[in-house]
Design an enzyme around this catalytic site. Sequence first.
Site, mmCIF file in Angstrom:
data_model
loop_
_atom_site.group_PDB
_atom_site.id
_atom_site.type_symbol
_atom_site.label_atom_id
_atom_site.label_comp_id
_atom_site.label_asym_id
_atom_site.label_seq_id
_atom_site.Cartn_x
_atom_site.Cartn_y
_atom_site.Cartn_z
ATOM 1 N N GLU A 286 -5.048 -0.552 8.913
ATOM 2 C CA GLU A 286 -6.348 -0.288 8.284
ATOM 3 C C GLU A 286 -7.429 0.020 9.313
ATOM 4 O O GLU A 286 -8.400 0.708 9.025
ATOM 5 C CB GLU A 286 -6.779 -1.500 7.441
ATOM 6 C CG GLU A 286 -6.776 -1.204 5.970
ATOM 7 C CD GLU A 286 -7.205 -2.370 5.090
ATOM 8 O OE1 GLU A 286 -6.794 -2.376 3.926
ATOM 9 O OE2 GLU A 286 -7.936 -3.273 5.540
ATOM 10 N N HIS A 307 20.798 -5.041 12.108
ATOM 11 C CA HIS A 307 21.896 -4.610 11.247
ATOM 12 C C HIS A 307 21.406 -3.693 10.137
ATOM 13 O O HIS A 307 22.109 -3.456 9.162
ATOM 14 C CB HIS A 307 22.611 -5.841 10.690
ATOM 15 C CG HIS A 307 23.178 -6.698 11.786
ATOM 16 N ND1 HIS A 307 24.495 -6.645 12.171
ATOM 17 C CD2 HIS A 307 22.565 -7.578 12.629
ATOM 18 C CE1 HIS A 307 24.689 -7.485 13.184
ATOM 19 N NE2 HIS A 307 23.521 -8.063 13.485
ATOM 20 N N LYS A 421 -8.046 3.339 -5.804
ATOM 21 C CA LYS A 421 -8.840 2.571 -6.773
ATOM 22 C C LYS A 421 -9.508 3.528 -7.765
ATOM 23 O O LYS A 421 -9.493 3.290 -8.970
ATOM 24 C CB LYS A 421 -9.922 1.758 -6.055
ATOM 25 C CG LYS A 421 -9.385 0.635 -5.192
ATOM 26 C CD LYS A 421 -10.519 -0.190 -4.623
ATOM 27 C CE LYS A 421 -10.036 -1.147 -3.564
ATOM 28 N NZ LYS A 421 -11.109 -1.797 -2.832
HETATM 29 O O1 PA5 Z 1 -9.435 -5.757 5.287
HETATM 30 C C1 PA5 Z 1 -10.014 -5.508 4.250
HETATM 31 O O2 PA5 Z 1 -11.243 -5.329 4.204
HETATM 32 C C2 PA5 Z 1 -9.274 -5.417 2.939
HETATM 33 O O3 PA5 Z 1 -7.903 -5.550 3.109
HETATM 34 C C3 PA5 Z 1 -9.760 -6.508 1.992
HETATM 35 O O4 PA5 Z 1 -9.549 -7.752 2.577
HETATM 36 C C4 PA5 Z 1 -9.039 -6.442 0.642
HETATM 37 O O5 PA5 Z 1 -9.220 -5.173 0.071
HETATM 38 C C5 PA5 Z 1 -9.572 -7.505 -0.309
HETATM 39 O O6 PA5 Z 1 -10.945 -7.361 -0.489
HETATM 40 P P1 PA5 Z 1 -11.827 -8.502 -1.133
HETATM 41 O O7 PA5 Z 1 -11.798 -9.695 -0.264
HETATM 42 O O8 PA5 Z 1 -13.198 -7.890 -1.240
HETATM 43 O O9 PA5 Z 1 -11.238 -8.789 -2.496
#
Ligand code: PA5
Length: 444
Positions: A286, A307, A421
């Site tokens: 990310e 394996h 989303k």
């Molecule tokens: O690293 C990030 O920002 C995302 O992976 C969020 O943690 C994830 O989308 C969950 O978001 P939230 O805590 O707002 O529900």
Amino acid sequence: MKINIQKVTGFVPEEAIYAHKAEALGYVKALHEKTGKGSDFLGWVQLPSSVSENELTAIEDIAAFYRQNSVELVVVTGIGGSYLGAKATLEALSDNFWQMKSSERPKIIFAGQNISEDYLYELLDLLDTHHYGIVVISKSGTTTEPAVAFRLLKAHLEKKIGKAKAKDYIVAVTDAKRGALRTLAVQEGYRTFVIPDDVGGRYSVLTPVGLLPISIAGFDIRQLIKGAADMQKATSPGVAFDDNPAAIYAATRFELYMAGKTTEILASYHPKLLYITEWWKQLYGESEGKENRGIFPAGVTLTADLHSMGQYIQEGLRNLFETVISVDRTAHKLRIPADPANLDTLNFLSEKRIDEVNKMAELGTMLAHVDGGVPNIRIEIPAINEYNLGSLFYFFEIACGISGYLLGVNPFDQPGVEAYKKNMFALLDKPGYEEESKTIKAKL
Ligand code: PA5
């Protein structure tokens, strides 16, 4: 924790890695002084040294509440950064067979990390017969997966023990002011913890997002923080490049990337570390995968995956490098028994520790993969415990910040996550998405 890059220099010259030294150290400074890209999200940099005694005590109080009230299960509801840090720590620190062994502490199970109807049905079925609590975690307070799970769990718990009592067993971890979860928590009177504004999800394991579930499960969050705080010192501005493992890791993987090694495989030889790999994949994927750039983070658990994935790593496309988390000491000792019949021909291993065999597999695999064209970085930790995990988390986080900056991207945003989303909301006819609904349905 030590980093060893000896098995990289046959692929990229040491001078090429050291050519990034000044830039990498500049980015360490930029992270601490908040002068780089995404500087609004750098609260995690000082987190280990700034976590307050009050916060730790408040977290431990909730853990004590669940324990004293004989709670058997705590359902931690969250996804992505609001899930993986706690999951990784709990898997790493727990007995491999914790699900099947009894415990005086509440057991932690997770929800909200998927939208599987069967998962949620079977979870509610399990909760019918258990005394349980809920920790709901969402920074935005609006993420669909945990919100759907929490709606079901809240209704289930209220029906089971009554609304008035249920609120005492629900704890919310969310933004200080914003979001639907904050509104709900205030209205219902839940106990709450704050995810600081300037800490993004995947950098939040050392906030209550990670600390609360870890403490409820009975692990020592103070040692976790201490390990992270010591790594904060070891990677801070002023530390020389050769002494800063995060700067070395970031510069090495960047040079490998420039040399065409575009996939990094994180490998470990202990199944308990599987979710550390998952946490790492999220952190690096990310943070770096944007603007058509970034190392693709993959993971294997060895020797199991030798394996399955071993063939590809040994002889597939040569765009790989491997980073191994190597654990010096196991928690337990076990020797292979001698067998006079020796029908399995394993007597050459008699009386050897299992870990010695594992270590030779690790060494042999490293040499085989290096011979096959896969450079190898080794991250060595003395043992799997709270202190070393804290250290490892902070190490990977700070190295990720440096890596993202070397790559030229903002390592603290995730604009690409919105695309699915939008489509999902349009397909589900969410109010406000009327135009998108028409467009997307026409595509189907
Ligand atoms: O690293 C990030 O920002 C995302 O992976 C969020 O943690 C994830 O989308 C969950 O978001 P939230 O805590 O707002 O529900």
